[in-house]
Enzyme design. Structure first.
Site, mmCIF file in Angstrom:
data_model
loop_
_atom_site.group_PDB
_atom_site.id
_atom_site.type_symbol
_atom_site.label_atom_id
_atom_site.label_comp_id
_atom_site.label_asym_id
_atom_site.label_seq_id
_atom_site.Cartn_x
_atom_site.Cartn_y
_atom_site.Cartn_z
ATOM 1 C CG ASP A 67 -2.497 0.128 3.723
ATOM 2 O OD1 ASP A 67 -2.573 -0.947 3.102
ATOM 3 O OD2 ASP A 67 -2.581 1.234 3.169
ATOM 4 C CG ASN A 134 -6.090 11.693 -0.153
ATOM 5 O OD1 ASN A 134 -5.232 10.866 -0.472
ATOM 6 N ND2 ASN A 134 -6.795 11.590 0.955
ATOM 7 C CG HIS A 136 -3.797 7.938 0.578
ATOM 8 N ND1 HIS A 136 -5.116 7.767 0.951
ATOM 9 C CD2 HIS A 136 -3.569 6.989 -0.378
ATOM 10 C CE1 HIS A 136 -5.641 6.759 0.263
ATOM 11 N NE2 HIS A 136 -4.728 6.284 -0.549
ATOM 12 C CD GLU A 141 -6.386 9.252 3.962
ATOM 13 O OE1 GLU A 141 -5.819 9.658 2.934
ATOM 14 O OE2 GLU A 141 -7.491 8.676 3.935
HETATM 15 P P1 PGA Z 1 -5.918 2.507 -5.926
HETATM 16 O O1 PGA Z 1 -5.475 3.110 -4.543
HETATM 17 O O2 PGA Z 1 -4.795 1.630 -6.375
HETATM 18 O O3 PGA Z 1 -7.156 1.705 -5.632
HETATM 19 O O4 PGA Z 1 -6.149 3.655 -6.835
HETATM 20 C C1 PGA Z 1 -4.185 3.603 -4.421
HETATM 21 C C2 PGA Z 1 -3.967 4.069 -3.011
HETATM 22 O O5 PGA Z 1 -4.941 4.483 -2.365
HETATM 23 O O6 PGA Z 1 -2.819 4.027 -2.554
#
Ligand code: PGA
Length: 243
Positions: A67, A134, A136, A141
């Site tokens: 992404d 959350n 994702h 999302e």
């Molecule tokens: P993080 O994010 O590694 O900063 O916890 C993980 C994600 O959002 O996929």
């Protein structure tokens, strides 16, 4: 799902590095699906150290990131393109022509279509994932359909807050509110998936991903249907697992 519970972030990163290196060594022209965020930072450092010390080569490797923020130039210090160069690519022998991060600006519909074609032409051997608090994966999302492909995304407030805290010095107003992300269907096409989850902030999402019924409310639960998923979870992130 193969679940590996480890003590902490360091052990998770070491284990993930072993798995990534096994793929790279067994298939020197492998297609790697890569992720950003705070989780893979130590893994990438270990891969850089291994390259320097042991000479593991990436010269025929292709990479495809999950992404990118919408509206940031590649050269912006918070762009995921910049993150990948700084944390991994700049210190490997990878050919930058083989590095692919979705573009977050220009004609987005065209960019998404091109990225989907690129993924169709280059099946991913191993897809590295983190998981959002959350649930994702990538920037898919809650509510994203499981048959989604690369698309433009409106980020949820919780994601904006998580990323402000971790990367934007707490300045919520600086975090882009949209992004471009591989879809869940693209992720499911990877031959192998490696997901790392560390810290108590991930415990609810981890429980949902593994123990609760599959639901688009928790995008990572789609992985229950993938035939080759390895989850590396530290004790804090595993703390709500009951089975
Ligand atoms: P993080 O994010 O590694 O900063 O916890 C993980 C994600 O959002 O996929």
């Amino acid at each position: 799902m193969k679940i590996i519970i480890v003590k902490d972030y360091e052990e998770a990163s070491q284990k993930a590095c072993e798995i990534m290196l096994e793929v790279v060594k067994n298939k020197p022209n492998a297609n790697l699906g890569l992720a950003t965020g705070s989780t893979p930072v130590r893994l990438y450092e270990l891969m850089r150290e291994d390259h320097k010390k042991n000479g593991t080569s990436y010269k025929d490797i292709k990479s495809f990131n999950l992404d990118e923020y919408f509206g940031l130039e590649q050269s912006h210090p918070q762009s995921y393109h910049y993150f990948m160069c700084k944390n991994l690519f700049n210190e490997l022998d990878i050919n930058m022509n083989n590095v692919h991060v979705p573009k977050g600006n220009g004609n987005i519909d065209e960019e998404c279509a091109n990225y989907n074609q690129l993924l169709a032409d280059n099946p991913i051997d191993i897809q590295l994932l983190g998981i959002g608090s959350n649930g994702h994966i990538g920037f898919n999302e809650p509510g994203t359909p499981f048959d989604s492909v690369t698309h433009k995304v409106d980020l949820k407030q919780s994601t904006i807050e998580d990323n402000a805290r971790l990367f934007f010095n707490g300045k919520i107003e600086d975090v882009p509110t949209q992004a471009v992300s591989m879809g869940i269907a693209n992720i499911m096409q990877a031959k192998k998936v490696l997901l790392i989850a560390c810290g108590s902030g991930k415990a609810t999402a981890v429980k949902g991903m593994i123990e609760d019924p599959k639901t688009t409310d928790l995008p990572a639960s789609a992985l229950q249907d993938h035939s080759d998923v390895t989850l590396i979870i530290d004790e804090a992130a595993a703390s709500l697992l009951t089975k």
